[in-house]
Scaffold this active site. Structure first.
Site, PDB file in Angstrom:
ATOM      1  N   GLY A  45       0.808  -1.212   0.000  1.00  0.00           N
ATOM      2  CA  GLY A  45       0.000   0.000   0.000  1.00  0.00           C
ATOM      3  C   GLY A  45       0.838   1.257   0.000  1.00  0.00           C
ATOM      4  N   ALA A  46       1.803   1.344  -0.933  1.00  0.00           N
ATOM      5  CA  ALA A  46       2.785   2.423  -0.873  1.00  0.00           C
ATOM      6  C   ALA A  46       2.560   3.529  -1.884  1.00  0.00           C
ATOM      7  CB  ALA A  46       4.186   1.833  -1.064  1.00  0.00           C
ATOM      8  N   ASN A  47       1.378   3.596  -2.499  1.00  0.00           N
ATOM      9  CA  ASN A  47       1.169   4.611  -3.523  1.00  0.00           C
ATOM     10  C   ASN A  47       0.621   5.925  -2.968  1.00  0.00           C
ATOM     11  OD1 ASN A  47      -1.335   2.839  -3.341  1.00  0.00           O
ATOM     12  ND2 ASN A  47      -2.146   4.605  -4.450  1.00  0.00           N
ATOM     13  N   THR A  48       0.256   5.943  -1.676  1.00  0.00           N
ATOM     14  CA  THR A  48      -0.269   7.166  -1.083  1.00  0.00           C
ATOM     15  C   THR A  48      -0.114   7.095   0.432  1.00  0.00           C
ATOM     16  OG1 THR A  48      -2.211   8.634  -0.989  1.00  0.00           O
ATOM     17  CG2 THR A  48      -2.632   6.284  -0.850  1.00  0.00           C
ATOM     18  N   GLY A  49      -0.345   8.220   1.094  1.00  0.00           N
ATOM     19  CA  GLY A  49      -0.386   8.245   2.555  1.00  0.00           C
ATOM     20  C   GLY A  49       0.897   7.826   3.237  1.00  0.00           C
ATOM     21  N   ILE A  50       0.748   7.122   4.355  1.00  0.00           N
ATOM     22  CA  ILE A  50       1.886   6.687   5.164  1.00  0.00           C
ATOM     23  C   ILE A  50       2.839   5.821   4.344  1.00  0.00           C
ATOM     24  CG2 ILE A  50       2.573   5.282   7.149  1.00  0.00           C
ATOM     25  CD1 ILE A  50      -0.002   6.112   8.525  1.00  0.00           C
ATOM     26  N   GLY A  51       2.294   4.914   3.560  1.00  0.00           N
ATOM     27  CA  GLY A  51       3.130   4.005   2.787  1.00  0.00           C
ATOM     28  C   GLY A  51       4.017   4.727   1.801  1.00  0.00           C
ATOM     29  N   SER A 174      -3.042  -0.427  15.319  1.00  0.00           N
ATOM     30  CA  SER A 174      -3.806   0.762  15.693  1.00  0.00           C
ATOM     31  C   SER A 174      -4.217   0.663  17.154  1.00  0.00           C
ATOM     32  CB  SER A 174      -5.062   0.882  14.822  1.00  0.00           C
ATOM     33  OG  SER A 174      -5.943   1.866  15.333  1.00  0.00           O
ATOM     34  N   TYR A 200     -13.326  -3.624  12.151  1.00  0.00           N
ATOM     35  CA  TYR A 200     -12.015  -2.981  12.059  1.00  0.00           C
ATOM     36  C   TYR A 200     -11.189  -3.264  13.306  1.00  0.00           C
ATOM     37  CZ  TYR A 200      -8.419   0.621  11.737  1.00  0.00           C
ATOM     38  OH  TYR A 200      -7.213   1.278  11.692  1.00  0.00           O
TER      39      TYR A 200
END
Length: 355
Positions: A45-51, A174, A200
């Site tokens: 999941g590295a295309n946006t945000g924290i990643g 989390s 979640y």
């Protein structure tokens, strides 16, 4: 003029307190200046945000970065941007859909085929508070992506991690695990009424239980595994929470929320810290709240629950079955595959939040 003194003072006090609270929850930047020259890092999941910000800084430190993402168009664009910003040519986009066991197996096979080593695996991608969607294999979307997907991926890459030891696995968890409960009789919400919040929280509790059980099983291998709550971060992950779905939320709560949350660059610092800090060498099975080690919730320390979750997860993902065929959906010099969708699910989004 005097009539404005009190309102201004109150406003100033509120803003000052908000800044102090924000500084506290932010936790600061990774104190380590360690480089990653010659080391390979896999980030989901590295295309946006924290990643994306994690990938950017680890590329800046000289690492060979493999970005595993569902949306290849966005992933390719992010990888190109990071290569340009860091002048590190070794940043690659690779297709990975954590809502598909087939995609996970193909991704792992491709990594093992192309990469001689995996020094750091950062299980970053996740979904939060989405509707009652199911993965391609029929699992609850949040349990399937947040736990089962990363459980399978990690196990499939263990040989490379062991060969590259000392190596590290980092699981994005989390604070939500504090109120999570494992319903081993109905992990996929098939018999009871679906509760997106509890789904979640269950998936985040599973992250911590998985971390502790994996650490136990990896003793003596040189592979460490730790879980981290990155803090309250402004990313796309919270798009299903309804924060902006009312006038009150938009005009009152949203501005206050923005004062307290940190941006993705700061949100990435805990992952970076666990990936590079020299003082964490050999540390395993721990839970970190931003940059500080903390004791997780009592239910996250239940060894029997951790063992049971491992055994059930192994059966659900068919861990001992054939690992599948290699895929050509990896690296920037190879064509991206066609995109799959699972019902109405728009795919996993990156990040983690502290609620």
């Amino acid at each position: 003029m005097r009539k404005y003194v009190l309102p201004v003072s109150v406003f100033g006090t509120v803003i000052g307190c908000a800044v102090l609270v924000k500084n506290h929850v932010t936790g600061g930047r990774c104190p380590s200046k360690a480089k990653l020259n010659g080391k390979t890092v896999v980030i989901t999941g590295a295309n946006t945000g924290i990643g994306k910000e994690t990938a950017r800084e680890l590329a800046q430190r000289g690492g060979r970065i493999i970005m595993g993402c569902r949306d290849m168009e966005k992933c390719e664009a992010a990888a190109k941007e990071i290569r340009g910003n860091t002048l590190n040519p070794h940043v690659y986009a690779c297709h990975l859909d954590l809502a598909s066991m087939k995609s996970i197996r193909e991704f792992a096979e491709r990594i093992k085929e192309k990469e001689q080593r995996v020094d750091v695996l950062i299980n970053n991608a996740g979904v939060m508070r989405c509707p009652a969607w199911k993965t391609e294999d029929g699992f609850d979307m949040q349990f399937g992506v947040n736990h089962l997907g990363h459980f399978l991926l990690t196990n499939l890459l263990l040989d490379r991690l062991k060969e590259s030891a000392p190596s590290r696995v980092i699981n994005l968890a989390s604070l939500a695990h504090l109120v999570g409960k494992m319903d081993f009789e109905d992990l996929n919400w098939e018999s009871k009424k679906f509760d997106t919040k509890q789904a979640y929280c269950q998936s985040k509790l599973a992250n911590v239980l998985f971390t502790r059980e994996l650490a136990k099983r990896l003793q003596g291998t040189g592979v460490t595994v730790n879980a981290v709550h990155p803090g309250v971060v402004s990313t796309e992950l919270g798009r299903h929470t309804g924060l902006h779905q009312s006038q009150f939320s938009t005009t009152v709560l949203s501005p206050l929320f923005s004062l307290l949350v940190k941006n993705p660059e700061l949100g990435a610092q805990p992952s970076i810290y666990l990936a590079v800090a020299e003082e964490l060498e050999g540390m395993t099975g721990r839970y970190y709240d931003v940059l500080t080690e903390k004791e997780p919730a009592p239910q996250a320390m239940d060894e029997e629950a951790a063992r049971r979750l491992w055994e059930i997860s192994s059966k659900l993902v068919g861990l001992k079955e054939d690992q599948g065929q290699s895929s050509n959906s990896c690296h920037t010099d190879l064509p991206a595959p066609s995109q799959q969708t699972h019902g109405q699910n728009p795919g996993p989004v990156v990040g983690a939040v502290g609620s």
